[in-house]
Design an enzyme around this catalytic site. Structure first.
Site, PDB file in Angstrom:
ATOM      1  N   GLY A  19      37.229  50.159  99.913  1.00 48.64           N
ATOM      2  CA  GLY A  19      36.659  48.852 100.192  1.00 48.64           C
ATOM      3  C   GLY A  19      37.491  47.733  99.587  1.00 48.64           C
ATOM      4  N   SER A  22      36.149  53.574  86.721  1.00 49.66           N
ATOM      5  CA  SER A  22      37.324  53.572  85.856  1.00 49.66           C
ATOM      6  C   SER A  22      38.105  54.873  86.020  1.00 49.66           C
ATOM      7  CB  SER A  22      36.894  53.422  84.393  1.00 49.66           C
ATOM      8  OG  SER A  22      36.101  54.527  84.020  1.00 49.66           O
ATOM      9  N   HIS A  29       3.138  69.611  67.906  1.00 52.90           N
ATOM     10  CA  HIS A  29       3.667  70.387  66.785  1.00 52.90           C
ATOM     11  C   HIS A  29       3.748  71.845  67.181  1.00 52.90           C
ATOM     12  CE1 HIS A  29       4.425  71.594  62.674  1.00 52.90           C
ATOM     13  NE2 HIS A  29       3.539  72.564  62.850  1.00 52.90           N
ATOM     14  N   LEU A  70      35.814  64.363  71.236  1.00 52.88           N
ATOM     15  CA  LEU A  70      34.920  65.191  70.440  1.00 52.88           C
ATOM     16  C   LEU A  70      34.306  66.309  71.283  1.00 52.88           C
ATOM     17  CD1 LEU A  70      34.419  64.805  67.494  1.00 52.88           C
ATOM     18  CD2 LEU A  70      32.349  63.541  68.031  1.00 52.88           C
ATOM     19  N   GLY A  89      42.667  60.697  70.396  1.00 47.71           N
ATOM     20  CA  GLY A  89      41.420  59.938  70.485  1.00 47.71           C
ATOM     21  C   GLY A  89      40.251  60.798  70.048  1.00 47.71           C
ATOM     22  N   THR A  93      33.258  59.387  89.000  1.00 49.91           N
ATOM     23  CA  THR A  93      33.756  60.095  87.825  1.00 49.91           C
ATOM     24  C   THR A  93      32.703  60.975  87.196  1.00 49.91           C
ATOM     25  OG1 THR A  93      35.377  58.425  87.314  1.00 49.91           O
ATOM     26  CG2 THR A  93      34.643  59.782  85.494  1.00 49.91           C
ATOM     27  N   ALA A 137      27.573  56.084  82.341  1.00 44.72           N
ATOM     28  CA  ALA A 137      27.056  56.256  83.696  1.00 44.72           C
ATOM     29  C   ALA A 137      25.672  55.640  83.847  1.00 44.72           C
ATOM     30  CB  ALA A 137      27.003  57.744  84.038  1.00 44.72           C
TER      31      ALA A 137
END
Lengths: 570, 468
Positions: free
Chosen positions: A196, A227, A540, A268, A262, A120, A412
């Site tokens: 498998g 998933s 910096h 988002l 969602g 995925t 992941a």
């Protein structure tokens, strides 16, 4: 029986090994965005009990071996010879990470992939979405006249070519997939093609649907099947106007108005992409507030920056009980019901709907019934060492499950870390992964990142365990580099224990937050305390000085300060 | 009577910047709640989705007049009708920004309403500033952006499709945001977006602001080509005609401007014409019989056309997008009427279903309303087929221009005694009229029109069915 032979000490405090309820909620959130999927379909070819029965004597020997293996250093010659030391089912990021580490540790490794290498993350998740977000970030910047003017730039109207954007995402996925495949091949990992299925202890068959199966034996097996997008019932996904992230990443069309069901990471990020490309977005969130699971303070600021000024509105506290794709000259129709009372509340008419309600484990057809394992809501039950637990609550020897399929933390890089942890155990070093040290990021513009506990979670834990917590906060407006970039919008927040300087959580919302978080996640992983890290030097001017500022703001009880290591003269 | 309402905002020196609302009804009364603001702007209302500017017919009140809510203040001329704008507030008409006969874009302030005497001077100063910067009411002020919401309460018939959920106001997220920002009442807008939804453009239009550029999607076209076209287009814009001394320039009325716009638009439709001679002896006889009952020739012809259209639905169809037929479910016969130096097409709705007497009565009402400029939008723009009759002038044949949005228009000439030879070679004198239909060839083909005319002529020649 297995449990009794692993009396190994836990290197971390117990609270890290079992996740509290609040942590699970965090998992739930993360589930939505990341994680990976490696096998799109398993073939369940029915039971293989006969073969299991016939192997019974061997099984006993293996148990004996496994007991000895934990006592003696691994590498002792097994009593039986196997085709492989390690077979991993699923070639996503989790399987890949495990395989690389296994090879490094000298294990003979094979990886079974039934769908497409990379899973995925590489094909339908993190990777192509980053390509789209790279485009949306630039689009957003170029369209922000005010921002451009402030930098003294003049830009003619920014425009994009949808197909070229889609191609960029697709090309990136192919490239990463190629890299991943080559890295496995170069290391000598055998790539076995097919779905498998576990047919018995230490035994996996694989093969394409309808073709003859091959059976391999392995000393240890890791399930890393990942998933798939979770689609609640009542929602009809047609792949055109009602879509999941799988379809959205192909960017086949940019609707004028899209509802995103969602408001977690996936939702988002897609809202960031779609609004930058000209769509208007309506969020549908079951909880009472948007972006549940983020630290509330970060969530509030994120909403002020990522939602309110954009072409986005939202419905909270509602479920999308029914979504009908556009057809017969009608738009996509979404029926909303109250999340608590289940009363019908409203209907929404839009051009498209993206279902981003999280991800469901892909564990069907794995043959778990052959070894007496029952999934829980699809997830493979595991202990803190990713060892699979069977229906009777016993550990299944030589079988591990990592990544989205176990649902501990659907990211992941978490899958990969779990895989590495398993390989460590297989090669004789006990290892328990500290999930609280795993950072998470949401690649909006600006980005959101976090590691460890949110403030409410930390307060809950502090109350339960009886300690104090303190908060340090700093704004990106105080950071020179951020101001130079004209990106002063942002907040960084440190949650720590003033009594001993332990870092409990860090949350960042601001430019490059996803890259900045690692200093904090490394500190948590290594157990570095605030009073130690505050002496580390930051270049910096850089954005990482935001974290430097946090550490310096933290007030740790001086009595807790352990003596610093003596400076080494160079 | 349908009313049009719109809200307008208030620009004031006080921190209050509230929308006020003005009700708009053709010569009627209405009112609205009070708002805490000192000086309110009266805005040019949008009377239809196509209206971009309006003309002040006359101010009913003069500067300094005390207004009570519900009183008509000003008469505004839209495309086809004059509307009274009425105040929702008590107050004093402090200043007129746009004078009689001048035009202003939709949403632009046309006058100022002060709450008390004390604010009149302030309002006047404000008005002076405004009119100096914008003589005949030019661009709406951006910094005090002028929100105006419009809605035709009677559904605008031309609007493409309604929301799938009946009665629901569907507005996009950005439209809602803009409406809130500009204090536009979203419930009073008519959506022009897909499925009748209210788009950001609708709100911007109502608020009188220039739409912000949208995120640009480009086809991978050569940029040079687009640059070339944009450079070329302004060049052809100005064609100058030689000036003839002593000529007098009279600007179009709003109605004339609408006619002009429609006529130019009609050029994009490929039309053709088919003529047909029809014997009217039987029709004339019938007309004599029913005339005392108030039936007009217009009603007879409209009824006959409607009955023929029932049998030839394609002639009642339109081509909206160049890709499909739009078959209209009702047969609405628009009849062209010359009125007050303009042209209007009152519509006999469902002309096939109404009987001759009702139709005649309806026609009478429409004509009266048209003369009084009180036609509601759906009473003049819902036609599916147009009838134009110049027979009363003795015109024997003419050619009509197809109005945009319709499939066909019928031009009817005068009925005149004509010598005709029958198939046996016998001469006789019969009344004949020539009808000439102009149609959109994208949807209506020659044979369709010919068959329709044949049916129409049969009805006219055997008109008994008209009275049934």
């Amino acid at each position: 029986m297995q449990a009794s032979v692993s009396p190994l000490s836990t290197p971390l405090p117990p609270q890290f090994t079992t996740r509290s309820n609040s942590n699970l909620r965090l998992c739930g959130l993360r589930k939505e965005a990341f994680g990976f999927r490696s096998v799109s379909q398993f073939q369940n070819r029915g039971s293989h009990w006969t073969s299991v029965v016939s192997r019974k004597p061997r099984r006993r020997r293996q148990l004996v071996f496994s007991a000895s293996a934990t006592v003696a250093d691994n590498g002792s010659v097994p009593l039986t010879t196997f085709d492989y030391d390690l077979v991993i089912i699923g070639a996503g990021v989790g399987g890949h990470g495990a395989a690389l580490h296994a090879v490094e540790k000298g294990l003979k490794t094979a990886i079974i992939e039934g769908d497409i290498m990379g899973g995925t993350c590489v094909n339908r998740g993190c990777v192509p979405s980053k390509a789209l977000l790279a485009v949306s970030g630039r689009m957003r910047e170029l369209q922000d006249e005010h921002h451009m003017k402030a930098l003294g730039l003049q830009i003619a109207a920014a425009a994009y070519d949808r197909q070229a954007v889609a191609d960029h995402a697709n090309n990136l996925a192919s490239k990463i997939r190629g890299n991943l495949t080559n890295s496995l091949k170069a290391l000598g990992v055998d790539i076995l093609t097919g779905f498998g299925t576990i047919v018995g202890p230490q035994k996996v068959k694989y093969g394409k649907v309808g073709l003859s199966d091959n059976v391999v034996t392995a000393k240890d097996i890791i399930i890393a099947t990942g998933s798939v997008p979770f689609v609640p019932k009542g929602i009809e996904v047609d792949g055109k106007t009602v879509i999941t992230s799988d379809h959205a990443l192909k960017l086949e069309f940019i609707p004028d108005w899209i509802a995103i069901v969602g408001s977690g990471y996936i939702g988002l990020e897609f809202s960031d992409v779609y609004t930058a490309l000209g769509s208007e977005v309506t969020f549908i969130e079951a909880l009472d507030q948007l972006m549940p699971g983020f630290d509330p303070e970060i969530g509030k600021l994120a909403q002020r920056v990522l939602i309110n000024p954009r072409k986005i509105d939202y419905h909270t506290g509602v479920f999308a009980s029914k979504i009908t794709p556009a057809k017969d000259g009608k738009p996509v129709i979404i029926e909303l019901i109250d999340a608590k009372t289940k009363e019908p509340k409203d209907t929404v008419e839009v051009d498209a709907a993206l279902i981003a309600t999280g991800r469901a484990p892909f564990t069907k057809g794995l043959g778990l019934e052959n070894i007496n394992v029952e999934t829980q809501r699809g997830f493979v039950p595991v202990d803190e060492r990713m060892r699979v637990i069977d229906a009777d609550g016993n550990l299944v020897p030589h079988l591990y499950c990592i990544g989205d399929a176990n649902g501990k933390l659907m990211l992941a890089h978490a899958a990969s870390a779990q895989g590495i942890s398993v390989v460590e155990q297989l090669t004789g070093k006990d290892h328990v992964l500290n999930h609280l040290s795993i950072p998470a990021a949401c690649f909006t513009h600006p980005e959101i990142s976090m590691v460890g506990l949110t403030e409410p979670q930390a307060r809950e834990k502090a109350e339960r365990e009886g300690f104090e917590i303190s908060i340090a906060k700093t704004s990106f407006k105080a950071n020179t580099k951020a101001l130079a970039e004209n990106e002063g919008e942002g907040l960084a927040k440190l949650i720590y224990r003033p009594d001993n300087g332990e870092i409990l959580g860090v949350h960042i919302f601001g430019m490059h937050a996803a890259d900045l978080i690692h200093e904090a996640s490394n500190a948590i992983a290594l157990g570095t305390r605030v009073q130690d890290i505050k002496f580390a030097v930051h270049a910096h001017p850089t954005l990482s000085e935001v974290l430097d500022e946090l550490y310096k703001l933290a007030k740790v009880n001086p009595h807790a300060t352990k003596p610093l290591n003596e400076p080494v003269a160079v | 009577m349908a009313s049009l309402s719109f809200s307008s905002s208030v620009s004031s020196s006080t921190p209050f910047l509230r929308p006020s609302a003005f009700f708009l009804k053709p010569r009627s009364i209405s009112r609205l709640p009070l708002v805490r603001a000192k000086i309110r702007e009266i805005f040019m209302p949008a009377l239809s989705s196509t209206m971009t500017e309006g003309k002040i017919v006359s101010w009913v009140k003069s500067e300094g007049d005390v207004l009570s809510k519900g009183e008509a203040v000003v008469v505004v001329e839209s495309d086809k009708a004059d509307m009274d704008v009425e105040t929702f507030y008590d107050g004093i008409l402090a200043a007129i920004v746009v004078n009689d006969g001048e035009t202003a874009p939709v949403g632009a302030p046309i006058g100022l309403l002060a709450e008390t005497e004390d604010e009149v001077a302030e309002a006047k100063a404000k008005a002076a500033a405004q009119s100096s910067s914008a003589p005949s009411a030019a661009a709406p002020k951006v910094e005090e952006s002028a929100p105006v919401a419009t809605k035709a309460e009677a559904p605008a018939p031309a609007v493409a499709a309604a929301p799938a959920t009946p009665g629901k106001v569907v507005a996009t997220p950005y439209a809602k945001k803009l409406a809130k920002q500009h204090k536009v009442d979203i419930n009073k807008l008519v959506g022009t977006g897909p499925f009748g939804r209210i788009t950001p453009e609708d709100v911007e239009k109502a608020a009188g602001i220039t739409p912000a550029p949208k995120a640009n999607v480009v086809a991978p076209a050569a940029p040079a080509a687009s640059a070339a076209t944009s450079a070329a287009s302004p060049a052809k814009a100005a064609t100058s005609f030689p000036e003839i001394p002593g000529s007098n320039v009279v600007p179009f009325t709003t109605m004339q401007a609408a006619v002009s716009k429609n006529m130019v638009e009609s050029l994009s439709v490929p039309t053709f014409r088919v003529g047909y001679p029809i014997s009217t002896d039987a029709l004339d006889a019938l007309y004599e019989k029913v005339k005392p009952k108030g039936v007009t020739m217009t009603a007879l012809l409209a009824k006959a056309a409607a009955m023929a259209l029932v049998q030839h639905p394609v002639v009642n169809a339109t081509c909206k997008d160049g890709k499909s037929f739009t078959y209209n479910s009702s047969i609405n016969i628009a009849v062209a009427v010359a009125i007050n130096g303009g042209l209007i097409t009152p519509v006999l709705q469902d002309a096939d279903k109404l009987d001759l007497y009702l139709l005649s009565q309806k026609w009478k009402e429409l004509v009266e309303k048209a003369r009084a400029k009180q036609l509601q939008p759906q009473e003049y723009n819902s036609g599916t087929f147009t009838l134009s009759n110049l027979g009363m002038f003795g015109v024997d044949r003419f050619d009509a221009i197809l109005p945009p949005g319709q499939g066909a228009i019928m031009a009817v000439g005068a009925s005149k005694p004509t010598v005709v030879a029958d198939k046996d070679g016998f001469f006789s004198v019969k009344n004949k009229m020539l009808v000439n239909v102009t149609a959109d060839h994208r949807v209506i083909y020659g044979a369709d029109l010919a068959a329709f005319l044949q049916t129409f002529s049969k009805i006219i020649e055997n008109p008994e069915s008209l009275t049934m």
